[in-house]
Design an enzyme around this catalytic site. Structure first.
Site, short mmCIF file in Angstrom:
data_model
loop_
_atom_site.label_atom_id
_atom_site.label_comp_id
_atom_site.label_asym_id
_atom_site.label_seq_id
_atom_site.Cartn_x
_atom_site.Cartn_y
_atom_site.Cartn_z
N GLU A 242 0.80 -1.23 0.00
CA GLU A 242 0.00 0.00 0.00
C GLU A 242 0.84 1.28 0.00
O GLU A 242 0.76 2.09 0.93
CB GLU A 242 -0.93 0.02 1.22
CG GLU A 242 -1.96 -1.08 1.23
CD GLU A 242 -2.93 -0.99 2.41
OE1 GLU A 242 -3.94 -1.68 2.37
OE2 GLU A 242 -2.65 -0.22 3.36
N GLU B 259 -5.16 -8.62 1.14
CA GLU B 259 -5.75 -8.29 2.44
C GLU B 259 -7.24 -8.07 2.26
O GLU B 259 -7.68 -7.43 1.29
CB GLU B 259 -5.16 -7.01 3.07
CG GLU B 259 -3.77 -7.12 3.60
CD GLU B 259 -3.26 -5.80 4.19
OE1 GLU B 259 -4.09 -4.99 4.68
OE2 GLU B 259 -2.04 -5.58 4.15
#
Length: 457
Positions: free
Chosen positions: A164, A360
């Protein structure tokens, strides 16, 4: 019954700084998190800092056994840059021993390690040089990647460079949630560009190393949803997609920064400083796969009175509060499983149907002890329902031809979560911070074992 492919990866994800503990022990140097907690402990939930987290450094053999018990065949975590190379140059042999033992233990239990190189844990020695604002960070990161491939390339066959990257850019340089808590869009764009080039040079080092395996990047990407189809809202959607999704996904997969993004940045006097040769490096060093973290959708609308040129992202798009949303009240995040289908189709149609996986997905809930049964097990039926709803949409996308190879939950054991500490819990196993980090399986862990055992539900 919804069935997944026989070789589908079922597992969970975590990171070194959120699980290992021993944050200033065993040769590891300080990161921005260690220093920030030292300087401003009041910013952290209940004074819960990075020192111990889930104590995986000591307890990984038990953790690996527990992974096997709930049917996991894969696990994604990260290496701590500050542990492996405490000064950026000198190899910490104790770190090598720890990681090799940890990774080998997973392999011995039939669990494939997917190893990430950077999960928001900037070494302090590099922060003192300016961190990602400094172009030196690009070559520093490439050197770290090279050393990691050399030390662990015989054990690890799936690597990722960043988790991320948008988050450390946005939280560190726009929103004030991560150190250095700067609010400056021009700096944020430069940090983003250096992060992209660090990723590119790490991929180049991977190709040069000739280690067996594949390399990718973990992105929190999804198509934005606009409030309406009027031109202003659609432009806001486009701006959000360009900055938050395509800024990393296009270079990583297609080998190019979108022309529309360059135009948007140029029009708003936000172009970063680049070096000659960067464009060629981006083109030549694309990835083998993508990891996608998905928790909540992005809903946007046109700003009412934007600055021009833009000074912050909310001059280009602002959040839209969808009245029909379903909310996880503990995080304030919308629960919208349908986005996983949209992501699957986006990857199929816009990104060469490159192999990808859900790296995720998860549901953080506070005070989970409320849900303990008479045997002391947390009955987290809400988490089971959450997983089912998302897997249904993922399966639908795969049936439509999207090339997804796995699904990982955040997370395996309850972990430390930056400024939030242990406020919200996400794990298949609970962690008792007052009882030597004791692990206890939740109902969702037992359900996961049953589901993975039959490869569906």
């Amino acid at each position: 019954m919804i069935k997944f492919p026989d070789d589908f990866l079922w597992g969970a994800a975590a990171s070194a700084p959120q699980t290992e503990g021993h944050s200033l022990l065993n040769g590891k140097s300080a990161t921005t998190w260690d220093k920030w907690f030292e300087m401003n402990p009041e910013k952290f939930n209940q004074d819960q800092g990075p020192k111990d987290t889930s104590n995986t450094y000591e307890m990984y053999p038990e953790d690996v056994e527990n992974m096997k018990k709930i049917g996991m065949n894969s696990y994604r975590t990260s290496i701590s840059w500050a542990r492996l190379l405490p000064d950026g140059k000198t190899l910490n042999t104790e770190a090598v021993t720890f990681y090799r033992s940890y990774f080998q233990d997973m392999l011995n239990h039939g669990i494939e390690p997917i190893i990430n190189l950077f999960h928001f844990d900037m070494p302090w020695w590099l922060m003192e040089k300016g961190g990602w604002e400094n172009r030196e960070s690009v070559t520093d990161f490439a050197y770290y990647a090279k050393i990691a491939f050399e030390q662990f390339g015989d054990l690890i066959h799936k690597w990722t460079t960043f988790n991320e990257p948008i988050v450390h850019i946005e939280c560190g340089y726009l929103l004030g949630f991560h150190y250095p808590a700067i609010v400056d869009m021009k700096k944020a764009i430069q940090v983003g560009y250096h992060t992209l080039m660090a990723h590119v040079l790490a991929v180049q080092e991977f190709r040069k190393s000739q280690v067996k395996g594949k390399i990718g990047i973990i992105l929190n990407v999804l198509p934005a949803y606009s409030r309406s189809d009027n031109p202003e809202d659609l432009q806001a959607k486009k701006n959000s997609d360009l900055l938050n999704t395509r800024s990393f996904l296009d270079p990583a997969v297609l080998g190019m920064i979108p022309d529309d993004l360059v135009t948007l940045l140029k029009d708003n006097q936000l172009l970063p400083v680049v070096e000659s040769g960067d464009k060629k490096l981006i083109h030549e060093n694309t990835v083998d796969f993508i990891g996608i973290n998905y928790y909540q959708p992005t809903r946007v609308q046109a700003p009412v009175n934007p600055n021009y040129p833009a000074k912050m992202p909310d001059d280009l798009y602002v959040p839209y509060d969808w009245p029909d949303k379903k909310i996880n009240p503990y995080r304030g995040w919308e629960i919208y499983p349908q986005a996983l289908y949209d992501i699957a189709i986006m990857m199929r149609d816009q990104y060469k149907n490159i192999p990808w996986y859900v790296s995720e997905n998860g549901m953080g809930v506070a005070d989970e002890a409320r849900f303990k049964n008479n045997q002391g097990m947390i009955e987290d039926n809400y988490r089971i329902d959450f997983i089912k709803e998302h897997l249904e949409q993922l399966h639908k996308g795969m049936e439509a031809g999207s090339n997804c190879f796995g699904y990982h939950m955040w997370t395996f054991v309850d972990c430390w979560s930056w400024l939030n500490g242990y406020r919200n819990r996400y794990g298949f196993y609970s962690v008792d911070l007052d009882n030597d980090f004791k692990r206890t399986v939740k109902k969702s862990g037992l359900w996961f074992k049953q589901m993975t055992g039959q490869n569906g539900f």
